[in-house]
Design an enzyme around this catalytic site. Sequence first.
Site, mmCIF file in Angstrom:
data_model
loop_
_atom_site.group_PDB
_atom_site.id
_atom_site.type_symbol
_atom_site.label_atom_id
_atom_site.label_comp_id
_atom_site.label_asym_id
_atom_site.label_seq_id
_atom_site.Cartn_x
_atom_site.Cartn_y
_atom_site.Cartn_z
ATOM 1 N N ASP A 177 44.751 75.756 49.923
ATOM 2 C CA ASP A 177 44.861 77.180 49.601
ATOM 3 C C ASP A 177 46.334 77.550 49.495
ATOM 4 O O ASP A 177 47.173 77.041 50.254
ATOM 5 C CB ASP A 177 44.183 78.016 50.682
ATOM 6 C CG ASP A 177 43.930 79.454 50.230
ATOM 7 O OD1 ASP A 177 44.127 79.747 49.035
ATOM 8 O OD2 ASP A 177 43.528 80.275 51.067
ATOM 9 N N ILE A 190 41.531 83.874 60.756
ATOM 10 C CA ILE A 190 41.287 82.924 61.843
ATOM 11 C C ILE A 190 42.245 83.192 63.004
ATOM 12 O O ILE A 190 43.335 83.719 62.823
ATOM 13 C CB ILE A 190 41.431 81.469 61.349
ATOM 14 C CG1 ILE A 190 42.815 81.213 60.746
ATOM 15 C CG2 ILE A 190 40.329 81.131 60.364
ATOM 16 C CD1 ILE A 190 43.046 79.780 60.325
#
Length: 247
Positions: A177, A190
């Site tokens: 990513d 997260i």
Amino acid sequence: MKTIKFFAAAALVATLALSCNSQPDVKVDAELPTAAEIDTVSYLIGVNFGSFLKGNNFAEDLKEINMAEVKKGMEDFLKAEGNPYDPTFGEQFKVNLDRMGELLNGFISKKQTYKAALNQAQGEEFLAKNALKENVDTTASGLQYTIISEGAEYKVQPQDTVWVNYKGTLLDGTVFDENDSTQFVANRVIKGWTEGLGLLGEGGKATLYIPADLAYGARGNRNIAPNSTLIFDVEVLKVGKYVPAEK
């Protein structure tokens, strides 16, 4: 049902090949598919088979399956008698086709369990060695980080909105990513991200080494395998301080 259709399609190629190799004595005003056409259809069946393997997480490489058994299964299907949609059709194979879902799901589950255990072990080994580096610090939660620049004095708080540049990689260096100037609330990502951002102010840069339990854990996420340790290069471009709503 889809699986039966897949095997039926595979059987078509073998049927065509057998037909073309056994020309009848009777003359008819029609032609069988040419060798080139058989090759084309055979290739498309191969693509279909590869899509079936990869799309269902059975294999990413043909070395992971026994091609001799694949061929044997196709041959047995061609020799099988009766209608494929008959409830008893699957009983004439080495493995009862009624158990297909059970066996395939068990295969996938076992592979995923092994991969998760391997990722966990590799992550722990990496983090243990990484923690010994002079420029790497570790928090109480197990998050590891290298501060390149702390940025402004005010540090990101969990409910702040941030604008960041980042790049995420796996331990093998694969970039999974990457984004520029993306915006989100610091506590809606997260745990490793939330904690890591709290070390930085506007203009700050850091590399975050995030253990699996502070990332996506055993469930994984899209192209991130279960129990993966993640590495993020992060730059905080802007911080929007959280303002509580008036009562």
